[in-house]
Design an enzyme around this catalytic site. Structure first.
Site, mmCIF file in Angstrom:
data_model
loop_
_atom_site.group_PDB
_atom_site.id
_atom_site.type_symbol
_atom_site.label_atom_id
_atom_site.label_comp_id
_atom_site.label_asym_id
_atom_site.label_seq_id
_atom_site.Cartn_x
_atom_site.Cartn_y
_atom_site.Cartn_z
ATOM 1 N NE ARG A 66 -2.629 1.169 3.642
ATOM 2 C CZ ARG A 66 -3.023 0.402 4.790
ATOM 3 N NH1 ARG A 66 -4.321 0.452 4.494
ATOM 4 N NH2 ARG A 66 -2.505 1.310 6.465
ATOM 5 C CE LYS A 86 -2.178 4.684 6.676
ATOM 6 N NZ LYS A 86 -3.791 4.521 7.086
ATOM 7 C CD GLU A 116 -11.647 5.297 4.085
ATOM 8 O OE1 GLU A 116 -11.783 4.989 5.022
ATOM 9 O OE2 GLU A 116 -11.191 5.387 2.930
#
Ligand code: PLP
Length: 337
Positions: A82, A184, A220
Site C-alpha cells: 500500500r 495513505k 468511510e
C-alpha cells in the site's frame, strides 16, 4: 528479555519516544543502505517539499506479543504494498517492499523492550513514513526523500469497556473521484482536521463521508473503513475507488467468509439503505473493529446494536488469529522474535 517498566494496562494512544528508529535516505536516484538510529528528531531545510507541498505518505501497523510469547506483526507485506501505491501516486520513489518489511522487523526488534505483554491489551504501534526532504519552491516532486519507521506503545483501544460510537453524515467531503482517497497521504488527514474537531464539538465521535460526486453513497470515516451487517447476518462493506483499502477490512472479509461461513458483499452502499442494517462497525489497525451505536444523517437517526453478535464474532476471530489463539491463514503473521 527485560521489558520497560510501563503501566501497560493504562497507556493511552499518544506518542511515547522509544529507543531506536529506522532511517533510509534517497539521493541521486537511489536508496542508501539504511540503518537504525537513536535520533528521534529530524533537521530539514525550511523549503523541504514536505513542508511546502505536503509530499508525504505513511503506514500504520501493530506489533504485539502472542499467547506463546512471540513478538509478531500482522501482514506487513500489505502495508509495504500500500505504501508503494501511495508513493507512485505522490511521485515519490518506492522503498522496495521486501526492505520495507525488513525495516519494520528491525525497528520492532530493536525496541523489543517496548512491546507490551500478552493480555495487556496494549500493542506497539509501528509507523513507517516517507517525505520529500530537499528544498523545492516551484511545484514539482522533491529529488531527495527520507523513509523512516518509528514505534510507540499504545494502550488498549477499548479501555473501560466498549462504548458504541456516534457518527454523523458529513457535509464536507474527504475524497474526489480520481483524487487521492485511496492512498495513505498526509494531505487526506490535514484537510479532515477541521471536520473532526467540529464533529467532536458537536458530540460526535467521527464523520462518515459520502461519495462527493453524488452524495448518495457511503464511503468511510476519516481514518477507518465501515462495515454493516444485515438482518440475516450478511456482511456488507461499501465499494468505491476513493476508499482507502484497509488491511483490517480486507482481513475481516476473509475471516467472515472462511472462518465464520458468512456471506460477504462488497458493493456500493446507498445512504438511503443504511437503516436496513442491524450492526455497524469501523475497522482499522488501532481498534480492529469499533462498534457503532448511532449514525445521524441530519434529522434522521439510525441505531445499531453496538457490539452485536456478528461484530463480536468477527472481532474475536480476527484478534484470536492475531494473538495466536487461532490458526492464521498462510503468511498473515510475521514472526519477529
Ligand atoms: C489507515 C486507514 C484506514 C485503516 O486501514 P488499516 O490498514 O485497516 O489500518 C482506513 N481509512 C483510512 C482513511 C485510513 O487512512
Amino acid at each position: 528479555m527485560e521489558r520497560k517498566n510501563l503501566d501497560w494496562g493504562n497507556l493511552g494512544f499518544g506518542y511515547v519516544q522509544t529507543d531506536m528508529r529506522y532511517v533510509s535516505n534517497f539521493k541521486n536516484g537511489q536508496w542508501d543502505d539504511g540503518c537504525l538510529t537513536d535520533q528521534a528528531s529530524i533537521t530539514i531545510n525550511e523549503c523541504a517539499c514536505v513542508l511546502q507541498y505536503a509530499q508525504t505518505c505513511f503506514e500504520g501497523l501493530k506489533a504485539y506479543t502472542t499467547e506463546d510469547g512471540h513478538i509478531v506483526c500482522f501482514r506487513p507485506d500489505l502495508n509495504a504494498q500500500r505504501m508503494a501505491s501511495s508513493c507512485r501516486r505522490l511521485k515519490m520513489p518506492v522503498f522496495p517492499e521486501e526492505r520495507f518489511v525488513q525495516a519494520v522487523v528491525e525497528t520492532v526488534r530493536a525496541n523489543s523492550q517496548w512491546v507490551p505483554p500478552y493480555g495487556s491489551g496494549a500493542t506497539l504501534y509501528v509507523r513507517p513514513f516517507m517525505f520529500g526532504s530537499d528544498s523545492i519552491i516551484g511545484v514539482k516532486p522533491a529529488n531527495e526523500y527520507q523513509f523512516r519507521v518509528f514505534v510507540t506503545p499504545v494502550g488498549p483501544y477499548f479501555k473501560g469497556g466498549v462504548k458504541p460510537l456516534k457518527l454523523r453524515i458529513s457535509d464536507l467531503d474527504r475524497a474526489a473521484p480520481k483524487g487521492t482517497g485511496d492512498v495513505k497521504a498526509g494531505l487526506n488527514y490535514a484537510m479532515s482536521l477541521y471536520n473532526i474537531v467540529d464533529a467532536h464539538e458537536k458530540g460526535y465521535d467521527e464523520n462518515v463521508y459520502v461519495d462527493s460526486a453524488t452524495r448518495t453513497h457511503i464511503e468511510e470515516t476519516g481514518g477507518a473503513n465501515i462495515i454493516f451487517v444485515t438482518k440475516d447476518g450478511k456482511l456488507v462493506t461499501p465499494q468505491s475507488s476513493t476508499i482507502l483499502p484497509s488491511i483490517t477490512r480486507r482481513s475481516l472479509l476473509y475471516v467472515a467468509k472462511e472462518y465464520l461461513g458468512l456471506e460477504v458483499e462488497e458493493r456500493p452502499v446507498a445512504l438511503s439503505e443504511i437503516d436496513e442494517f442491524v450492526e455497524c462497525g469501523l475497522c482499522g489497525t488501532a481498534a480492529v473493529i469499533s462498534p457503532v451505536g448511532t449514525i445521524v444523517d441530519h434529522g434522521r437517526e439510525i441505531h445499531y446494536a453496538g457490539m452485536g453478535p456478528t461484530i463480536q464474532k468477527l472481532y474475536d476471530t480476527l484478534t484470536g488469529i492475531q494473538m495466536g489463539r487461532l490458526e492464521a491463514p498462510e503468511g498473515w503473521i510475521q514472526v519477529i522474535e
